[in-house]
Design a protein around this motif. Structure first.
Motif, PDB file in Angstrom:
ATOM      1  N   ASP A 158       9.455  26.872  69.155  1.00  9.05           N
ATOM      2  CA  ASP A 158       8.795  25.523  68.836  1.00  9.05           C
ATOM      3  C   ASP A 158       9.962  24.828  68.339  1.00  9.05           C
ATOM      4  O   ASP A 158       9.418  24.546  66.910  1.00  9.05           O
ATOM      5  N   LEU A 159      11.142  24.666  68.170  1.00 10.28           N
ATOM      6  CA  LEU A 159      12.357  24.304  67.500  1.00 10.28           C
ATOM      7  C   LEU A 159      11.378  22.571  67.703  1.00 10.28           C
ATOM      8  O   LEU A 159      11.442  21.951  68.591  1.00 10.28           O
ATOM      9  N   ASP A 160      11.991  21.243  66.822  1.00 10.66           N
ATOM     10  CA  ASP A 160      12.372  20.376  66.622  1.00 10.66           C
ATOM     11  C   ASP A 160      13.504  20.124  66.817  1.00 10.66           C
ATOM     12  O   ASP A 160      14.752  20.268  66.669  1.00 10.66           O
ATOM     13  N   PRO A 161      13.493  19.401  68.292  1.00 10.77           N
ATOM     14  CA  PRO A 161      14.185  18.973  69.092  1.00 10.77           C
ATOM     15  C   PRO A 161      15.721  18.207  68.715  1.00 10.77           C
ATOM     16  O   PRO A 161      16.887  17.818  69.073  1.00 10.77           O
ATOM     17  N   ALA A 173      18.896  29.092  62.846  1.00  3.03           N
ATOM     18  CA  ALA A 173      17.538  28.500  62.843  1.00  3.03           C
ATOM     19  C   ALA A 173      16.592  29.372  63.330  1.00  3.03           C
ATOM     20  O   ALA A 173      15.287  29.491  62.664  1.00  3.03           O
ATOM     21  N   ILE A 174      16.840  30.284  63.850  1.00  5.44           N
ATOM     22  CA  ILE A 174      15.834  31.830  64.368  1.00  5.44           C
ATOM     23  C   ILE A 174      16.413  32.813  63.745  1.00  5.44           C
ATOM     24  O   ILE A 174      15.818  34.043  63.515  1.00  5.44           O
ATOM     25  N   GLY A 175      17.552  32.766  62.551  1.00  2.00           N
ATOM     26  CA  GLY A 175      17.810  33.903  62.013  1.00  2.00           C
ATOM     27  C   GLY A 175      18.209  35.122  62.655  1.00  2.00           C
ATOM     28  O   GLY A 175      18.083  36.398  62.051  1.00  2.00           O
ATOM     29  N   ALA A 227      15.491  23.430  75.402  1.00  2.00           N
ATOM     30  CA  ALA A 227      14.323  23.091  76.423  1.00  2.00           C
ATOM     31  C   ALA A 227      13.548  25.018  75.931  1.00  2.00           C
ATOM     32  O   ALA A 227      12.422  25.258  75.559  1.00  2.00           O
ATOM     33  N   GLY A 228      15.024  26.114  76.221  1.00  2.00           N
ATOM     34  CA  GLY A 228      14.281  27.234  75.520  1.00  2.00           C
ATOM     35  C   GLY A 228      13.411  27.943  74.048  1.00  2.00           C
ATOM     36  O   GLY A 228      12.925  28.519  73.732  1.00  2.00           O
ATOM     37  N   LEU A 229      15.155  26.866  72.798  1.00  2.82           N
ATOM     38  CA  LEU A 229      14.066  26.570  71.861  1.00  2.82           C
ATOM     39  C   LEU A 229      12.936  26.676  72.038  1.00  2.82           C
ATOM     40  O   LEU A 229      11.947  26.946  70.588  1.00  2.82           O
TER      41      LEU A 229
END
Length: 214
Positions: free
Chosen positions: A73-76, A42-44, A66-68
């Motif tokens: 701005d991660l899609d949960p 997700a964040i590489g 929650a941190g992501l």
């Protein structure tokens, strides 16, 4: 003298992971690997950094998710689906635990920082399907996790739960602070006791503890 402490309780709230199944089943070990995998993609970042962030976000925000969400701005929803694709074939049903939960007077719910579909799979694997009046996942709290008091308030309002008549069973000590503040009886379910004012009872065997309430 445990039973008198619960004489007023008619609403029973159970966490899921390492609470409704024992830690030696190590289901969450699989989830942690899948979480790290997801952070990598997700964040590489590399795996070592992803693993560090997984733990850091859990400590700071209550869950890795929650941190992501806060910092990336991660899609949960895709995350919740991916990290809960775990093998449950090694999990055994617990007929005795099921019997004691069934005997509890009043309303019984599950509230987990995982997702509700995942919780339903765990309950099926443990032979606990049909014993609970409702199952709530982190999605029902707007993705706000325990230990945030606002998360508990959201779930309990949805359920119509009266906290002064309720008990909370949970393996993570910090997740019992808000229930205690809200007037609930609190039970820490863990191999290792944790001394704190917000923990009323400790057990390393949920089945045996519930047997004492009958």
């Amino acid at each position: 003298m445990v039973k008198p402490s619960f004489s007023h309780v008619t609403q029973w709230v159970f966490d899921l992971d390492n609470t409704l199944y024992p830690p030696h089943m190590r289901l969450f070990d699989q989830i942690e690997v899948l979480m790290t995998d997801y952070v990598v993609q997700a964040i590489g970042v590399d795996r070592a950094e992803a693993d560090r962030l997984r733990v850091h976000y859990w400590r700071q925000y209550g869950t890795t998710l929650a941190g992501l969400m806060a910092e990336h701005d991660l899609d949960p929803d895709p995350y919740l689906y991916a990290v809960h694709q775990v093998d449950m074939s090694h999990m055994d049903p617990d007929a005795e635990l099921a019997d004691h939960i069934r005997a509890l007077p009043g309303r019984r719910i599950v509230y987990t920082n995982g997702s509700a579909p995942y919780a339903e799979r765990v309950l099926e694997a443990r032979g606990l399907t049909g014993l609970f009046d409702a199952i709530y996942g982190v999605e029902h709290a707007g993705y706000r996790p325990k230990p945030e008091k606002a998360a508990f308030e959201t779930i309990f309002e949805k359920d119509g739960l009266q906290t002064e008549m309720a008990a909370m069973f949970e393996d993570e000590p910090r997740n019992l602070a808000a229930p205690h503040e809200m007037g609930m009886r609190t039970v820490h379910v863990s191999p290792d006791p944790h001394e704190a004012d917000h923990i009323h009872h400790h057990t390393d065997d949920l089945t045996a503890f519930l047997a004492r309430l009958r």
